[in-house]
Design a protein around this motif. Structure first.
Motif, short mmCIF file in Angstrom:
data_model
loop_
_atom_site.label_atom_id
_atom_site.label_comp_id
_atom_site.label_asym_id
_atom_site.label_seq_id
_atom_site.Cartn_x
_atom_site.Cartn_y
_atom_site.Cartn_z
N THR A 24 -16.34 4.13 18.54
CA THR A 24 -15.32 4.92 19.22
C THR A 24 -15.79 6.29 19.68
N GLY A 25 -16.84 6.81 19.03
CA GLY A 25 -17.30 8.16 19.34
C GLY A 25 -16.40 9.24 18.74
N LEU A 26 -15.48 8.84 17.87
CA LEU A 26 -14.57 9.80 17.25
C LEU A 26 -15.20 10.41 16.00
N GLU A 27 -14.69 11.54 15.59
CA GLU A 27 -15.19 12.25 14.42
C GLU A 27 -14.97 11.42 13.15
N PRO A 28 -15.93 11.44 12.23
CA PRO A 28 -15.79 10.68 10.99
C PRO A 28 -14.53 11.00 10.20
N VAL A 29 -14.14 12.27 10.14
CA VAL A 29 -12.94 12.62 9.37
C VAL A 29 -11.69 12.01 10.00
N LEU A 30 -11.64 11.95 11.32
CA LEU A 30 -10.51 11.32 11.99
C LEU A 30 -10.47 9.83 11.68
N VAL A 31 -11.62 9.18 11.77
CA VAL A 31 -11.71 7.74 11.51
C VAL A 31 -11.28 7.42 10.08
N THR A 32 -11.82 8.14 9.11
CA THR A 32 -11.49 7.85 7.72
C THR A 32 -10.02 8.16 7.43
N THR A 33 -9.47 9.16 8.09
CA THR A 33 -8.05 9.47 7.90
C THR A 33 -7.17 8.35 8.43
N VAL A 34 -7.47 7.88 9.63
CA VAL A 34 -6.67 6.78 10.21
C VAL A 34 -6.79 5.54 9.33
N LEU A 35 -7.99 5.23 8.87
CA LEU A 35 -8.16 4.06 8.00
C LEU A 35 -7.41 4.24 6.68
N ALA A 36 -7.35 5.46 6.17
CA ALA A 36 -6.61 5.71 4.93
C ALA A 36 -5.10 5.55 5.14
N VAL A 37 -4.60 6.00 6.28
CA VAL A 37 -3.18 5.81 6.59
C VAL A 37 -2.88 4.31 6.70
N GLU A 38 -3.75 3.59 7.39
CA GLU A 38 -3.57 2.15 7.50
C GLU A 38 -3.59 1.49 6.12
N HIS A 39 -4.46 1.96 5.25
CA HIS A 39 -4.56 1.41 3.90
C HIS A 39 -3.23 1.59 3.16
N GLU A 40 -2.64 2.78 3.25
CA GLU A 40 -1.33 3.00 2.61
C GLU A 40 -0.28 2.06 3.18
N TYR A 41 -0.28 1.91 4.49
CA TYR A 41 0.66 1.04 5.19
C TYR A 41 0.53 -0.39 4.69
N MET A 42 -0.71 -0.88 4.64
CA MET A 42 -0.94 -2.26 4.22
C MET A 42 -0.63 -2.45 2.73
N TYR A 43 -0.92 -1.46 1.92
CA TYR A 43 -0.62 -1.55 0.49
C TYR A 43 0.89 -1.60 0.28
N ALA A 44 1.62 -0.76 1.01
CA ALA A 44 3.09 -0.73 0.89
C ALA A 44 3.71 -2.07 1.28
N LEU A 45 3.08 -2.76 2.21
CA LEU A 45 3.59 -4.07 2.64
C LEU A 45 3.13 -5.21 1.74
N GLY A 46 2.27 -4.92 0.77
CA GLY A 46 1.77 -5.95 -0.12
C GLY A 46 0.68 -6.81 0.50
N LEU A 47 0.04 -6.29 1.54
CA LEU A 47 -1.00 -7.06 2.23
C LEU A 47 -2.36 -6.93 1.56
N ILE A 48 -2.54 -5.88 0.77
CA ILE A 48 -3.81 -5.68 0.08
C ILE A 48 -3.54 -5.32 -1.38
N ASP A 49 -4.52 -5.60 -2.20
CA ASP A 49 -4.47 -5.28 -3.62
C ASP A 49 -5.40 -4.12 -3.89
N GLY A 50 -5.47 -3.76 -5.16
CA GLY A 50 -6.41 -2.73 -5.57
C GLY A 50 -5.68 -1.53 -6.11
N PRO A 51 -6.45 -0.47 -6.32
CA PRO A 51 -5.85 0.75 -6.84
C PRO A 51 -4.76 1.28 -5.90
N GLU A 52 -3.70 1.79 -6.47
CA GLU A 52 -2.61 2.32 -5.65
C GLU A 52 -3.08 3.55 -4.90
#
Length: 120
Positions: free
Chosen positions: A35-63
């Motif tokens: 994407t050419g985007l900054e690493p902090v932006l990428v990891t932040t978006v992926l972290a938001v997506e992780h919370e979203y998917m965890y809340a929906l029960g789509l992924i397991d692991g540490p809360e």
């Protein structure tokens, strides 16, 4: 079983498998390069997506830390990932343009597909 429900179940199982077998650092590096985007932006978006998917029960692991969603925000939400919904939430809470979030999520899917973890 209804075809749509069966497809959703298969998709959920694929996501759970994918999230257990990917290297998060390698994924983030791939998305940054793609994407050419900054690493902090990428990891932040992926972290938001992780919370979203965890809340929906789509992924397991540490809360997750619940920095971007209240745990109950997605209660009753269909168990499927909606990239547009995530992008709107990221823009509203973090002022990251939706186009950038969608680019991150698309590159993530390309990475997962390239590693045989999802199929189109």
């Amino acid at each position: 079983m209804h075809i749509s429900l069966l497809a959703t179940v298969v998709e959920l199982l694929a996501w759970r498998y994918a999230m257990k077998t990917i290297n998060p650092e390698a994924l983030a590096e791939y998305v940054v390069r793609a994407t050419g985007l900054e690493p902090v932006l990428v990891t932040t978006v992926l972290a938001v997506e992780h919370e979203y998917m965890y809340a929906l029960g789509l992924i397991d692991g540490p809360e997750p830390a619940w920095l971007w969603y209240d745990r109950d925000d997605l209660r009753g939400h269909p168990p499927e990932v909606n990239d547009d919904e995530i992008a709107a939430h990221v823009e509203a809470t973090l002022a990251i343009p939706q186009e950038e979030t969608l680019a991150v999520l698309a590159a993530e899917m390309d990475y997962l597909a390239a590693h045989g973890l999802v199929s189109w």
